[in-house]
Write a protein that holds these residues in place. Structure first.
Motif, PDB file in Angstrom:
ATOM      1  N   ILE A  18      27.566  32.205  11.754  1.00 23.45           N
ATOM      2  CA  ILE A  18      28.252  31.358  12.741  1.00 23.45           C
ATOM      3  C   ILE A  18      27.196  30.657  13.576  1.00 23.45           C
ATOM      4  N   HIS A  19      27.122  29.347  13.488  1.00 22.42           N
ATOM      5  CA  HIS A  19      26.234  28.551  14.334  1.00 22.42           C
ATOM      6  C   HIS A  19      27.075  27.955  15.451  1.00 22.42           C
ATOM      7  N   TRP A  20      26.799  28.415  16.653  1.00 21.17           N
ATOM      8  CA  TRP A  20      27.585  27.959  17.793  1.00 21.17           C
ATOM      9  C   TRP A  20      26.699  27.941  19.029  1.00 21.17           C
ATOM     10  N   ALA A  39      23.188  19.309  12.915  1.00 15.85           N
ATOM     11  CA  ALA A  39      23.645  18.976  14.270  1.00 15.85           C
ATOM     12  C   ALA A  39      23.082  19.852  15.379  1.00 15.85           C
ATOM     13  N   GLU A  40      22.676  21.094  15.053  1.00 13.40           N
ATOM     14  CA  GLU A  40      22.152  21.983  16.101  1.00 13.40           C
ATOM     15  C   GLU A  40      20.743  21.560  16.542  1.00 13.40           C
ATOM     16  N   TRP A  41      20.186  20.580  15.857  1.00 15.37           N
ATOM     17  CA  TRP A  41      18.862  20.062  16.209  1.00 15.37           C
ATOM     18  C   TRP A  41      18.953  18.817  17.097  1.00 15.37           C
ATOM     19  N   ILE A  42      20.135  18.492  17.587  1.00  8.25           N
ATOM     20  CA  ILE A  42      20.332  17.206  18.274  1.00  8.25           C
ATOM     21  C   ILE A  42      19.452  17.060  19.517  1.00  8.25           C
ATOM     22  N   LYS A  87      21.076  33.108  20.213  1.00  5.42           N
ATOM     23  CA  LYS A  87      20.303  32.051  20.883  1.00  5.42           C
ATOM     24  C   LYS A  87      19.654  31.221  19.790  1.00  5.42           C
ATOM     25  N   HIS A  88      20.011  29.959  19.734  1.00  3.72           N
ATOM     26  CA  HIS A  88      19.392  29.083  18.733  1.00  3.72           C
ATOM     27  C   HIS A  88      18.197  28.364  19.368  1.00  3.72           C
ATOM     28  N   HIS A  89      17.617  27.401  18.657  1.00  2.00           N
ATOM     29  CA  HIS A  89      16.398  26.737  19.158  1.00  2.00           C
ATOM     30  C   HIS A  89      16.602  26.092  20.535  1.00  2.00           C
ATOM     31  N   GLU A  90      17.826  25.706  20.855  1.00  2.00           N
ATOM     32  CA  GLU A  90      18.082  25.044  22.142  1.00  2.00           C
ATOM     33  C   GLU A  90      17.773  25.960  23.327  1.00  2.00           C
ATOM     34  N   LEU A 131      23.020  39.538  14.428  1.00  5.34           N
ATOM     35  CA  LEU A 131      22.717  38.450  15.356  1.00  5.34           C
ATOM     36  C   LEU A 131      21.548  37.603  14.873  1.00  5.34           C
ATOM     37  N   TYR A 132      21.707  36.314  15.011  1.00  4.60           N
ATOM     38  CA  TYR A 132      20.622  35.356  14.796  1.00  4.60           C
ATOM     39  C   TYR A 132      19.904  35.222  16.136  1.00  4.60           C
ATOM     40  N   TYR A 133      18.580  35.186  16.128  1.00  4.65           N
ATOM     41  CA  TYR A 133      17.831  34.909  17.352  1.00  4.65           C
ATOM     42  C   TYR A 133      16.615  34.058  16.993  1.00  4.65           C
ATOM     43  N   LEU A 183      16.091  36.525  12.255  1.00  3.08           N
ATOM     44  CA  LEU A 183      15.051  35.731  12.910  1.00  3.08           C
ATOM     45  C   LEU A 183      14.827  34.484  12.070  1.00  3.08           C
ATOM     46  N   ASP A 184      14.209  33.462  12.663  1.00  4.64           N
ATOM     47  CA  ASP A 184      14.156  32.158  11.996  1.00  4.64           C
ATOM     48  C   ASP A 184      12.929  31.360  12.444  1.00  4.64           C
ATOM     49  N   THR A 185      12.491  30.453  11.628  1.00  2.00           N
ATOM     50  CA  THR A 185      11.388  29.513  11.904  1.00  2.00           C
ATOM     51  C   THR A 185      10.216  30.126  12.700  1.00  2.00           C
ATOM     52  N   GLY A 212      14.002  37.663   6.416  1.00  2.00           N
ATOM     53  CA  GLY A 212      12.680  37.268   5.927  1.00  2.00           C
ATOM     54  C   GLY A 212      11.953  36.319   6.864  1.00  2.00           C
ATOM     55  N   ARG A 213      12.699  35.626   7.716  1.00  2.00           N
ATOM     56  CA  ARG A 213      12.062  34.617   8.567  1.00  2.00           C
ATOM     57  C   ARG A 213      11.450  35.176   9.846  1.00  2.00           C
ATOM     58  N   ILE A 214      11.171  36.465   9.860  1.00  3.37           N
ATOM     59  CA  ILE A 214      10.349  37.007  10.956  1.00  3.37           C
ATOM     60  C   ILE A 214       8.915  36.497  10.755  1.00  3.37           C
ATOM     61  N   THR A 224      15.843  32.899   1.446  1.00  6.24           N
ATOM     62  CA  THR A 224      15.451  31.700   0.687  1.00  6.24           C
ATOM     63  C   THR A 224      15.570  30.481   1.590  1.00  6.24           C
ATOM     64  N   GLY A 225      15.080  29.347   1.135  1.00  5.17           N
ATOM     65  CA  GLY A 225      15.305  28.097   1.828  1.00  5.17           C
ATOM     66  C   GLY A 225      16.808  27.865   1.928  1.00  5.17           C
ATOM     67  N   ASP A 226      17.248  27.167   2.984  1.00  5.99           N
ATOM     68  CA  ASP A 226      18.676  26.961   3.191  1.00  5.99           C
ATOM     69  C   ASP A 226      19.293  26.282   1.970  1.00  5.99           C
ATOM     70  N   ASN A 227      20.349  26.851   1.471  1.00  9.82           N
ATOM     71  CA  ASN A 227      21.089  26.337   0.305  1.00  9.82           C
ATOM     72  C   ASN A 227      20.286  26.385  -1.006  1.00  9.82           C
ATOM     73  N   THR A 247      25.875  20.651   7.490  1.00  4.73           N
ATOM     74  CA  THR A 247      25.286  20.984   8.776  1.00  4.73           C
ATOM     75  C   THR A 247      25.610  22.430   9.108  1.00  4.73           C
ATOM     76  N   TRP A 248      24.844  23.012  10.028  1.00  2.00           N
ATOM     77  CA  TRP A 248      25.140  24.383  10.490  1.00  2.00           C
ATOM     78  C   TRP A 248      26.001  24.291  11.745  1.00  2.00           C
ATOM     79  N   GLY A 249      25.441  23.630  12.773  1.00  2.00           N
ATOM     80  CA  GLY A 249      26.213  23.417  13.992  1.00  2.00           C
ATOM     81  C   GLY A 249      27.256  22.329  13.740  1.00  2.00           C
TER      82      GLY A 249
HETATM   83  C1  JFZ Z   1      16.646  26.868  10.250  1.00  5.83           C
HETATM   84  C2  JFZ Z   1      17.103  26.257  11.557  1.00  5.83           C
HETATM   85  O1  JFZ Z   1      16.155  25.347  12.027  1.00  5.83           O
HETATM   86  C3  JFZ Z   1      18.448  25.605  11.353  1.00  5.83           C
HETATM   87  O2  JFZ Z   1      18.888  25.016  12.558  1.00  5.83           O
HETATM   88  C4  JFZ Z   1      19.454  26.642  10.891  1.00  5.83           C
HETATM   89  O3  JFZ Z   1      19.652  27.633  11.884  1.00  5.83           O
HETATM   90  C5  JFZ Z   1      18.956  27.273   9.583  1.00  5.83           C
HETATM   91  C6  JFZ Z   1      19.824  28.419   9.129  1.00  5.83           C
HETATM   92  O4  JFZ Z   1      17.619  27.752   9.720  1.00  5.83           O
HETATM   93  O5  JFZ Z   1      16.323  25.834   9.362  1.00  5.83           O
HETATM   94  C7  JFZ Z   1      15.580  26.060   8.249  1.00  5.83           C
HETATM   95  C8  JFZ Z   1      14.643  27.042   8.166  1.00  5.83           C
HETATM   96  C9  JFZ Z   1      13.949  27.248   6.970  1.00  5.83           C
HETATM   97  C10 JFZ Z   1      14.190  26.440   5.885  1.00  5.83           C
HETATM   98  C11 JFZ Z   1      15.128  25.436   5.969  1.00  5.83           C
HETATM   99  C12 JFZ Z   1      15.809  25.238   7.167  1.00  5.83           C
HETATM  100  N1  JFZ Z   1      13.529  26.667   4.673  1.00  5.83           N
HETATM  101  O6  JFZ Z   1      12.711  27.595   4.569  1.00  5.83           O
HETATM  102  O7  JFZ Z   1      13.793  25.954   3.685  1.00  5.83           O
END
Ligand code: JFZ
Length: 413
Positions: A18-20, A39-42, A87-90, A131-133, A183-185, A212-214, A224-227, A247-249
């Motif tokens: 859930i991206h909110w 959209a969550e990157w706006i 808490k997302h990037h915002e 939870l996503y953080y 965790l992410d990015t 994995g994104r720690i 994996t990469g998104d999608n 989009t996520w958001g």
């Molecule tokens: C990240 C976030 O920036 C994005 O807003 C969303 O939450 C998504 C689930 O995760 O975006 C990414 C992070 C990593 C990759 C692609 C998008 N990747 O490794 O391909």
């Protein structure tokens, strides 16, 4: 996963993302300008100044948000876990944080803790709560990462020790067991920082899985990469995070909804290669869930209700020597499931080494004939007569009971 802790995750296979956040109020548009990215990157992409963006919090009053109905929807879809963007990037937190007042309780007319509401709903319906953080990017903190490009003059460790670690502490001490911290990015996080973070999380909740994104390969599984779906079964547990449109958001202009058929195909493909599928919804700023996502999840749910056995608890298969274009296999000990995505009269398969014991349609147990032969080249073959497809059936699942684990023969010719 090697440890028993991850058993719910290994067996569950399918979760709701859930991206909110405040970005959901904008729905992809700010002052007449549309974002052409997720959209969550706006805030980042349209360069919205912090003070301007803060004003959104004053209009965050999502009266249509209903944690219970979202979790019920996930359960009905056959999902076993839920992951919410705490808490997302915002930088805005969806819970009552004492670390920063920039949160859904202190900074909004809503005055509620979203994490708490979803926690309760997950407990009520028996789903694992995750939870996503966003641990490295925080566009509200001048010391955190922004995007990895313009980081001069920042003191990341100050953000890390003053916001990231304390907020993660709150999330892991005040809301009961958290099944998974997504965790992410990680961007500029050093290996030492990722290690510190991991040790901290495990010290508070040893059973909490880490995505994995720690960074630095320290996650409990690979993200994996998104999608992006790995081409082959992978030698590590993995999870594919996936959008339901583009989009996520929430983005009010994004009508690029995936079909139920596409989603089901991805789910089965991921599972056949041993992975988990984390499918996203992006509720609107008022908390309501776009109807299209509800319909897709309900459709997936009617498949899972009858065929869930071919998904839950299955394991990655060895590599099948042929590229079949009409379907996929999933398997567990004693059972091979053949997922048929095309209208066909029969399924003809070569080089399956196991002895077939029984063959039936999974949804209702309808017995089917399976003729076992050896080809003139000496390879084994199965010919299964398929029943006519049900109205609207996307994936017809056939179960073949076998002895032991599935094994495939090399091609002899
Ligand atoms: C990240 C976030 O920036 C994005 O807003 C969303 O939450 C998504 C689930 O995760 O975006 C990414 C992070 C990593 C990759 C692609 C998008 N990747 O490794 O391909």
């Amino acid at each position: 996963m090697k440890n028993r802790t991850g058993q719910w995750w290994d067996e569950g296979k399918f979760g709701l993302f859930i991206h909110w956040g405040l970005y959901s109020l904008l729905g992809g548009e700010y002052k007449g300008k549309r974002t052409d990215n997720i959209a969550e990157w706006i805030m980042h992409d349209l360069d919205i100044p912090m003070e301007e963006y803060h004003k959104l919090a004053a209009s965050f009053n999502p009266t249509s948000f209903d944690a219970d109905s979202i979790v019920r929807l996930a359960k009905q879809a056959g999902m076993k876990y839920v992951v919410l963007t705490s808490k997302h990037h915002e930088g805005f937190a969806l819970y009552h944080s004492k670390v920063s007042p920039y949160n859904s309780f202190d900074a909004t007319p809503y005055k509620k803790d979203v994490v708490q509401q979803l926690r309760k709903a997950c407990d009520k319906h028996g789903l694992v709560f995750g939870l996503y953080y966003s641990q490295a990017q925080d566009w509200d903190d001048p010391n955190a990462c922004r995007d990895g490009y313009s980081e001069e003059g920042r003191d990341f460790s100050s953000y890390f020790t003053k916001k990231c670690i304390p907020q993660i502490t709150e999330l892991l001490t005040e809301y009961g067991p958290i099944g998974l911290l997504w965790l992410d990015t990680p961007l500029y996080m050093t290996e030492k920082q990722s290690k510190t973070l991991k040790a901290h999380i495990k010290s508070l909740q040893p059973d909490c899985l880490i995505s994995g994104r720690i960074g630095h390969g320290l996650g409990d599984y690979m993200t994996t990469g998104d999608n992006f779906i790995p081409a082959l079964a992978y030698d590590r547990p993995f999870e594919v995070p996936a959008t339901i449109n583009s989009t996520w958001g929430y983005n009010k202009f994004d009508t690029n909804w995936k079909s139920t058929a596409k989603i089901l195909r991805s789910l089965v493909k991921v599972v056949s290669r041993g992975g988990n599928y984390l499918l996203n919804i992006g509720p609107r700023g008022d908390g309501s869930v776009p109807e299209e996502s509800i319909t897709i999840l309900e459709n997936v749910g009617s498949f899972m209700e009858k065929n869930g056995q071919s998904i839950y608890g299955t394991k990655a298969l060895p590599l099948y020597p042929y590229d079949i274009d009409w379907g996929y296999f999933t398997a567990k000990k004693g059972k091979l499931f053949i997922h048929i995505f095309e209208d066909k009269e029969d399924a003809y398969l070569l080089n399956i080494a196991n002895k077939p014991l029984r063959c039936y349609r999974l949804s209702d147990g309808l017995p089917l004939t399976l003729k076992e032969r050896t080809t003139c080249e000496g390879d084994s073959s199965w010919l299964i007569k398929l029943p006519p497809r049900e109205e609207g059936e996307i994936d017809q699942v056939i179960c073949v009971e076998i002895e032991g684990d599935v094994s495939f023969e090399p091609i002899t010719g």
